[in-house]
Design a protein around this motif. Structure first.
Motif, PDB file in Angstrom:
ATOM      1  N   ALA A 488      -3.119  -7.758  -1.381  1.00  0.00           N
ATOM      2  CA  ALA A 488      -2.679  -6.388  -1.088  1.00  0.00           C
ATOM      3  C   ALA A 488      -1.348  -6.404  -0.341  1.00  0.00           C
ATOM      4  O   ALA A 488      -0.477  -5.553  -0.566  1.00  0.00           O
ATOM      5  N   PHE A 489      -1.173  -7.380   0.550  1.00  0.00           N
ATOM      6  CA  PHE A 489       0.099  -7.512   1.261  1.00  0.00           C
ATOM      7  C   PHE A 489       1.236  -7.837   0.284  1.00  0.00           C
ATOM      8  O   PHE A 489       2.377  -7.391   0.474  1.00  0.00           O
ATOM      9  N   VAL A 490       0.944  -8.616  -0.753  1.00  0.00           N
ATOM     10  CA  VAL A 490       1.965  -8.911  -1.774  1.00  0.00           C
ATOM     11  C   VAL A 490       2.432  -7.613  -2.417  1.00  0.00           C
ATOM     12  O   VAL A 490       3.640  -7.358  -2.542  1.00  0.00           O
ATOM     13  N   ALA A 493       4.497  -5.511   0.082  1.00  0.00           N
ATOM     14  CA  ALA A 493       5.851  -6.032   0.303  1.00  0.00           C
ATOM     15  C   ALA A 493       6.745  -5.740  -0.899  1.00  0.00           C
ATOM     16  O   ALA A 493       7.936  -5.441  -0.751  1.00  0.00           O
ATOM     17  N   GLN A 494       6.190  -5.829  -2.106  1.00  0.00           N
ATOM     18  CA  GLN A 494       6.976  -5.512  -3.299  1.00  0.00           C
ATOM     19  C   GLN A 494       7.417  -4.045  -3.280  1.00  0.00           C
ATOM     20  O   GLN A 494       8.565  -3.723  -3.620  1.00  0.00           O
ATOM     21  N   ALA A 495       6.511  -3.155  -2.868  1.00  0.00           N
ATOM     22  CA  ALA A 495       6.852  -1.727  -2.821  1.00  0.00           C
ATOM     23  C   ALA A 495       7.916  -1.461  -1.765  1.00  0.00           C
ATOM     24  O   ALA A 495       8.845  -0.666  -1.982  1.00  0.00           O
ATOM     25  N   ALA A 504       7.454   5.961   3.022  1.00  0.00           N
ATOM     26  CA  ALA A 504       6.255   6.058   2.182  1.00  0.00           C
ATOM     27  C   ALA A 504       5.724   4.678   1.812  1.00  0.00           C
ATOM     28  O   ALA A 504       4.516   4.437   1.825  1.00  0.00           O
ATOM     29  N   SER A 505       6.631   3.756   1.482  1.00  0.00           N
ATOM     30  CA  SER A 505       6.185   2.414   1.095  1.00  0.00           C
ATOM     31  C   SER A 505       5.610   1.647   2.278  1.00  0.00           C
ATOM     32  O   SER A 505       4.677   0.853   2.124  1.00  0.00           O
ATOM     33  N   ALA A 509      -0.841   2.843   0.062  1.00  0.00           N
ATOM     34  CA  ALA A 509      -2.260   2.511  -0.094  1.00  0.00           C
ATOM     35  C   ALA A 509      -2.512   1.009  -0.011  1.00  0.00           C
ATOM     36  O   ALA A 509      -3.548   0.568   0.508  1.00  0.00           O
ATOM     37  N   ASP A 510      -1.565   0.206  -0.515  1.00  0.00           N
ATOM     38  CA  ASP A 510      -1.751  -1.242  -0.455  1.00  0.00           C
ATOM     39  C   ASP A 510      -1.764  -1.750   0.984  1.00  0.00           C
ATOM     40  O   ASP A 510      -2.523  -2.670   1.315  1.00  0.00           O
ATOM     41  N   ARG A 511      -0.926  -1.152   1.838  1.00  0.00           N
ATOM     42  CA  ARG A 511      -0.945  -1.562   3.241  1.00  0.00           C
ATOM     43  C   ARG A 511      -2.296  -1.214   3.876  1.00  0.00           C
ATOM     44  O   ARG A 511      -2.860  -2.002   4.636  1.00  0.00           O
TER      45      ARG A 511
END
Length: 549
Positions: A488-490, A493-495, A504-505, A509-511
């Protein structure tokens, strides 16, 4: 183990130059063919417990059976293991060449200019990022890099070598030499159907679910992803149309590469002619410059960076050596080829692992071997090595007592500590909008390490410990949640990178998923520590804290 392994004492003083989830890399005061510095990769105990030592020794011996020209070509393109190292008759790692300077481009950072390892992850960014790093990456370079990588994969596959975990972390680039690609972490490759370690995949570079890993087909799929992401300037892009601006045929090849039917994917060799056709007309415009504006070309003009793009006339060669793989029994070490001393081709290989290509000539190997003496049991079959307890030199059967089981648990914990430390720094890098790409790479590396640790944890037998099955079960649970958090951290970080560090990034949601999985991992770690602590104290191991796992 074989009588050709080198004793670690013969290597001389060691200076640490890097470490990761699998172990530590050291510079050693040796050269290969009196030219190339050598590096020694020492596996940590957790990784050693999972290795097929016979497969590692077979990789070293494989080179001896190749025609000299083919072996040289292989070593120009990959950091192949050149010599196995052992201590007290137990394998500890292998030798390779240190990475050459042409694969360490000079880049601009917030704190100033410095060289960095040329991992391909730097190339998979937008023009703003490339301009900020002052990387002279234009379409012609991208095509040349893809062409050389396709040619290298063609060579590998002809020799029955599959990369497997083909990702931007174990592939390097050169702006100043050809071939422009170089593969590291070769001990993770699959050779003639045999692997040194369990196959893993980098997050966001996985083949479709259920597909066999580490095959020619999986390499073809990931090469298609590489082509797309290189021209999209995005580490997670999947739209083949991005290649249409340079050549529609390349876009069609990329689209076929992503087929869920492995046999329908184009082979690396199918890319060569279209890439060769597209290179001459490709743009030389640099990142951050207006379309059509060229700051410098072919070494002329102004503003040429010290480590900038350098055309290589006359490349590729008119003809490449034949690539037929040697026909050898897997378990048999090949005899020396007529006209060459054993290890003369292997010399080419040692040049290459964490560094890049150093070759060990026959006289150099002989000197290293004689310095430390012969192994205690040179005739021991390779199967014995895989059952040897790391660091003890004693062959053991299945874990059948508390001390042996506790040692196995401790090996997993030692490996996990490195990945846990890497994650903490990466979160700060990304959340603070600092070196976001560096943080992303750390998350990806941690994810790969966690997969290995989780695999090792799932094989633990803890029935003889006072904590019983709860020790293994809670450790597996903790590592499962930690791996889910890493992945999820990957994505987070991409976002952050792709959005230019937008608010927003930073809170997407991934964070939130990463944080939630981390909390569940913490709960499982606490339960593991409670179950493990009595046995850790009993057998003389430190009781870990949550950040250690």
């Amino acid at each position: 183990m074989t009588g050709n392994n080198l004793p670690v004492d013969a290597l001389g003083p060691r200076t640490e130059i890097g470490s990761g989830g699998q172990g530590t890399v050291y510079a050693v005061p040796r050269t290969i063919n009196r030219s190339w510095p050598v590096a020694y990769k020492a596996y940590n105990t957790a990784t050693l417990a999972t290795l097929d030592i016979g497969a590692l020794e077979a990789m070293v011996g494989y080179l001896d059976a190749l025609p000299y020209a083919v072996g040289r070509d292989l070593c120009d393109r990959a950091a192949w293991p050149a010599a196995v190292v052992e201590e007290h008759s137990t394998v500890t790692g292998f030798l390779m060449r240190r990475i050459a300077g042409e694969f360490k481009p000079r880049m601009r950072w917030p704190a100033g200019y410095r060289e960095a390892l040329g991992q391909v992850q730097f190339l998979l960014n937008n023009d703003q990022y490339l301009a900020a790093r002052e990387l002279p990456v234009h379409d012609r370079f991208r095509l040349e890099f893809l062409r050389d990588t396709a040619e290298t994969l063609e060579l590998f596959h002809g020799l029955q070598i599959a990369v497997g975990d083909l990702s931007p972390n174990n592939l390097l680039f050169s702006l100043s030499s050809r071939p422009r690609c170089f593969f590291i972490d070769c001990d993770a490759m699959r050779v003639r159907g045999r692997s040194v370690m369990t196959a893993v995949e980098t997050a966001d570079w996985q083949v479709p679910a259920g597909e066999e890993l580490a095959t020619d087909h999986s390499d073809a799929y990931k090469f298609g992803l590489l082509a797309i992401r290189l021209f999209a300037g995005d580490q997670s892009a999947r739209d083949p149309d991005v290649l249409s601006r340079v050549a529609p045929e390349l876009a069609a090849l990329a689209s076929r590469s992503l087929s869920t039917t492995p046999g329908q994917r184009p082979k690396p060799a199918d890319w060569l002619a279209p890439l060769d056709a597209a290179i001459p007309a490709a743009s030389l415009s640099l990142p951050g410059q207006p379309p059509g504006h060229v700051v410098w070309t072919a070494g002329a003009g102004t503003g040429t960076p010290p480590h900038g793009y350098v055309p290589v006339p006359g490349y590729p060669p008119v003809a490449r050596p034949p690539q037929s793989p040697p026909r050898l029994p897997v378990a048999t070490r090949p005899p020396a080829r007529p006209g060459y001393r054993r290890g003369q081709v292997r010399a080419l290989v040692t040049v290459a692992l964490i560094g890049l290509g150093v070759w060990i000539a026959g006289p150099t190997l002989a000197k290293l071997t004689s310095t430390g003496g012969a192994p205690a049991n040179p005739g021991a079959p390779a199967a014995v090595a895989t059952a040897t307890a790391a660091g003890t030199g004693t062959a053991t059967g299945p874990a059948d007592d508390g001390a042996t089981q506790a040692a196995a648990v401790q090996r997993v914990l030692e490996a996990s500590r490195t990945d846990r430390a890497r994650i903490g720094g990466a979160v700060s890098q990304v959340a603070g909008c600092g070196d976001v790409s560096g943080g992303l790479a750390a998350f990806q590396q941690a994810s790969s390490g966690r997969q290995i640790e989780l695999g090792a944890a799932r094989t633990l037998d803890t029935g003889a410990l006072s904590g019983g099955g709860a020790v293994a079960a809670t450790l597996v649970e903790a590592l499962q949640h930690s791996l889910a958090a890493d992945d999820a951290f990957v994505r987070w970080a991409q976002a952050v990178r792709d959005s230019g560090c937008s608010d927003a990034s930073l809170n997407n949601a991934d964070r939130h998923t990463a944080d939630a999985e981390s909390h569940q991992a913490t709960d499982a770690k606490q339960r593991f520590i409670s179950a493990w602590a009595p046995d850790a104290q009993r057998y003389g191991y430190p009781v870990p804290t949550e950040p250690d796992i």
